[in-house]
Design a protein around this motif. Sequence first.
Motif, PDB file in Angstrom:
ATOM      1  N   ALA A  79      56.764  83.114 -23.014  1.00 30.29           N
ATOM      2  CA  ALA A  79      56.628  84.474 -23.546  1.00 30.29           C
ATOM      3  C   ALA A  79      56.075  84.454 -24.965  1.00 30.29           C
ATOM      4  O   ALA A  79      55.192  85.255 -25.311  1.00 30.29           O
ATOM      5  CB  ALA A  79      57.983  85.176 -23.513  1.00 30.29           C
ATOM      6  N   ALA A  80      56.574  83.528 -25.796  1.00 32.36           N
ATOM      7  CA  ALA A  80      56.085  83.423 -27.166  1.00 32.36           C
ATOM      8  C   ALA A  80      54.618  83.032 -27.189  1.00 32.36           C
ATOM      9  O   ALA A  80      53.825  83.549 -28.000  1.00 32.36           O
ATOM     10  CB  ALA A  80      56.920  82.403 -27.944  1.00 32.36           C
ATOM     11  N   SER A  81      54.223  82.141 -26.280  1.00 29.06           N
ATOM     12  CA  SER A  81      52.815  81.734 -26.197  1.00 29.06           C
ATOM     13  C   SER A  81      51.934  82.904 -25.793  1.00 29.06           C
ATOM     14  O   SER A  81      50.841  83.107 -26.349  1.00 29.06           O
ATOM     15  CB  SER A  81      52.663  80.590 -25.189  1.00 29.06           C
ATOM     16  N   ALA A  82      52.407  83.676 -24.824  1.00 28.07           N
ATOM     17  CA  ALA A  82      51.618  84.818 -24.346  1.00 28.07           C
ATOM     18  C   ALA A  82      51.453  85.879 -25.430  1.00 28.07           C
ATOM     19  O   ALA A  82      50.346  86.389 -25.654  1.00 28.07           O
ATOM     20  CB  ALA A  82      52.287  85.425 -23.111  1.00 28.07           C
ATOM     21  N   SER A 107      47.987  79.755 -35.724  1.00 26.44           N
ATOM     22  CA  SER A 107      48.515  80.046 -34.386  1.00 26.44           C
ATOM     23  C   SER A 107      49.882  79.401 -34.179  1.00 26.44           C
ATOM     24  O   SER A 107      50.759  79.999 -33.540  1.00 26.44           O
ATOM     25  CB  SER A 107      47.535  79.567 -33.323  1.00 26.44           C
ATOM     26  N   ILE A 108      50.086  78.211 -34.709  1.00 28.64           N
ATOM     27  CA  ILE A 108      51.375  77.523 -34.528  1.00 28.64           C
ATOM     28  C   ILE A 108      52.478  78.246 -35.285  1.00 28.64           C
ATOM     29  O   ILE A 108      53.585  78.455 -34.758  1.00 28.64           O
ATOM     30  CB  ILE A 108      51.257  76.052 -34.965  1.00 28.64           C
ATOM     31  N   PHE A 109      52.207  78.658 -36.510  1.00 28.76           N
ATOM     32  CA  PHE A 109      53.240  79.378 -37.264  1.00 28.76           C
ATOM     33  C   PHE A 109      53.524  80.746 -36.649  1.00 28.76           C
ATOM     34  O   PHE A 109      54.670  81.200 -36.612  1.00 28.76           O
ATOM     35  CB  PHE A 109      52.829  79.512 -38.731  1.00 28.76           C
ATOM     36  N   ILE A 142      48.586  75.204 -30.027  1.00 28.22           N
ATOM     37  CA  ILE A 142      49.990  75.366 -29.632  1.00 28.22           C
ATOM     38  C   ILE A 142      50.381  74.302 -28.618  1.00 28.22           C
ATOM     39  O   ILE A 142      51.454  73.686 -28.714  1.00 28.22           O
ATOM     40  CB  ILE A 142      50.234  76.779 -29.067  1.00 28.22           C
ATOM     41  N   ALA A 143      49.494  74.056 -27.645  1.00 23.04           N
ATOM     42  CA  ALA A 143      49.772  73.025 -26.642  1.00 23.04           C
ATOM     43  C   ALA A 143      49.889  71.656 -27.299  1.00 23.04           C
ATOM     44  O   ALA A 143      50.775  70.857 -26.964  1.00 23.04           O
ATOM     45  CB  ALA A 143      48.671  73.015 -25.580  1.00 23.04           C
ATOM     46  N   LEU A 172      41.070  80.426 -27.656  1.00 15.64           N
ATOM     47  CA  LEU A 172      41.004  79.084 -27.082  1.00 15.64           C
ATOM     48  C   LEU A 172      41.492  78.040 -28.094  1.00 15.64           C
ATOM     49  O   LEU A 172      42.236  77.111 -27.745  1.00 15.64           O
ATOM     50  CB  LEU A 172      39.575  78.769 -26.639  1.00 15.64           C
ATOM     51  N   SER A 173      41.071  78.178 -29.340  1.00 18.24           N
ATOM     52  CA  SER A 173      41.534  77.254 -30.380  1.00 18.24           C
ATOM     53  C   SER A 173      43.041  77.354 -30.567  1.00 18.24           C
ATOM     54  O   SER A 173      43.729  76.342 -30.766  1.00 18.24           O
ATOM     55  CB  SER A 173      40.820  77.555 -31.703  1.00 18.24           C
ATOM     56  N   ALA A 174      43.562  78.579 -30.505  1.00 16.97           N
ATOM     57  CA  ALA A 174      44.994  78.800 -30.685  1.00 16.97           C
ATOM     58  C   ALA A 174      45.801  78.159 -29.563  1.00 16.97           C
ATOM     59  O   ALA A 174      46.798  77.470 -29.807  1.00 16.97           O
ATOM     60  CB  ALA A 174      45.286  80.293 -30.752  1.00 16.97           C
ATOM     61  N   LEU A 175      45.373  78.383 -28.326  1.00 16.74           N
ATOM     62  CA  LEU A 175      46.104  77.816 -27.190  1.00 16.74           C
ATOM     63  C   LEU A 175      46.074  76.294 -27.215  1.00 16.74           C
ATOM     64  O   LEU A 175      47.077  75.634 -26.920  1.00 16.74           O
ATOM     65  CB  LEU A 175      45.516  78.336 -25.882  1.00 16.74           C
ATOM     66  N   LEU A 176      44.942  75.731 -27.594  1.00 19.56           N
ATOM     67  CA  LEU A 176      44.825  74.275 -27.700  1.00 19.56           C
ATOM     68  C   LEU A 176      45.761  73.745 -28.783  1.00 19.56           C
ATOM     69  O   LEU A 176      46.432  72.715 -28.599  1.00 19.56           O
ATOM     70  CB  LEU A 176      43.377  73.899 -28.021  1.00 19.56           C
TER      71      LEU A 176
END
Length: 570
Positions: A39-42, A11-13, A64-65, A58-62
Amino acid sequence: MARFALVGSSSIFIFLAVLLVISRIPAPETIPPAVFLAAASAISAVLLYMNGGIRTLLSALLSIAGFVLLLFFWAYVTRSFYDTGHDSYAYHLRAVWDLADGWDPFVSEHKNIWVDSYPSGYWVLQSYVVSITGFLLSGHGMVTGLMAVTGLLAYGFFVERVAPPLGGFHHLAALIFAGIIAANPVVLTQLMTHYVDAPLYLMGTSLVLFLMMDALSGNRLARWAAIACIILLINTKTAALYFTPLIVFGAFCMELVLSHGENGILTRALRWMKAKGLLYMVTGLFAILVIGYKPYVTNVLNHGTLLYPSVDKIMAPNMPENVNALPVPVKFLYGIFSVTADNHWPIPIDAPIVLKIPGTFKKSEFKELIFDTRRGGFGPYFSLAFLTSILAYGASRVAARNRSSYRWQRTGDGIAAFAVVLTITCMFFPESWWARYVPHAWLAAALFGLSSLFLSGSGKMMLAVRALQWVAVVSFMLCILAGLIGAGRQNLNTYKNTQKIYYMKELPMVELSIWKGGKVLYSSSVEIWETLLKMRGVKTRAIPDDQEPACNPPYYLWGGVHWCPLKEGE
């Protein structure tokens, strides 16, 4: 944990690649950088939800944050530190700051030839950190973030694909493997710089791990992450035009080995090309022609060459005198089997490389590593780590012939095939003797050692394999120790040198000038230091290139800049 490591790193890459892509879209300068991050996060969230549902999202958003918070935390705690590398002041910082101020490479040329002619993708990512934090030197935090992500990915890969034969110690083994992969001395010594060799290694290593995951399990998320890595790599450094397709070729060779015996080699090759190869090829072309239009296309249109300025002219004065006439593969061996040393005045830059017997060392080798070490740049024990890793794989394959005592998994051969491709890739790179230009030689050695872990059983050969593995691990660790000591030493030297700034604040004026031998290379250094010193409350004045400094000898700042104290009326 293994699944979270894959989802999190992927998700980060993907987030970073999406951020770079949308940053190329023309937009008003009034749009805040935070809007692009959102925008990139969305967009990344949508892609990841489509790939794995709400759990993956959920794992991806966690992840990236957490990545963004790590960058901001690192920016805050290192806000008073100065960059420890010279080229950072020459052009890297100039590029990052101007991008943060709204410069669009696709719209206008840059007065600094290095900024105008080199890939700007990684600088774009750094510029977001600078824009949002307001700390001018915070862009180097990207290396710390990428180091953490690559280590997490390596840990997850080991637990999922390598750990089962190792029994109860697999988590400790996974941590050791992740540490070796992430703590390449090239990364450690460039941690506080804006150089791009460390991110080239970290992105390339993550690409290798994603490709191996996809080869071993047909993982669609790993394939998307590999695509993201290709986009990021090609827009980080021109050398990626060489390394990226050969890394993908390594994955191709690995899959041919893994599928041996299923069909003819031509059938298997065409199947891989149809399923993955064409996708990676299209991604590479997109990364070069669209996202990397400048500099790759513009260099050809404006200067008639893909690589500009001329690499030969840049490297000529940096070449050690005793490797200049050697074949490129032999230069690589000189780089691997050399004494760890760097150029400290008055030693000339082209001083010869000194070879040594693997495993031998001098105490001085543990403090010599810096951001661009030209001799033995992976550390004093890398030659031993390199040899014992290869021998461990060779011994494991010999032992596997005894099928009554040992069992062998073909996965080991696939990983070794990838390691062979990486080794040959580094061996034939023009500057193969210089560690920071072939950072993936470190990864190749680690993969040879990793491949030997797929032998199981008991007997004398297993003891021999385990002994070689432990020698390799200890050798890697000693190189990492040398990297940590070298990084600490260069940061301490930078700190001592920049302590003079507190004295400068008491002066009416400070005169700045470029080192006479580096007018072209360090073309932006004076401007960079004027900005940094002004931020610290120092009044400065730049003098013309043809004018002599007011004091003799002048004092020195990093990045080829001399300074002199001026009294009232001068």
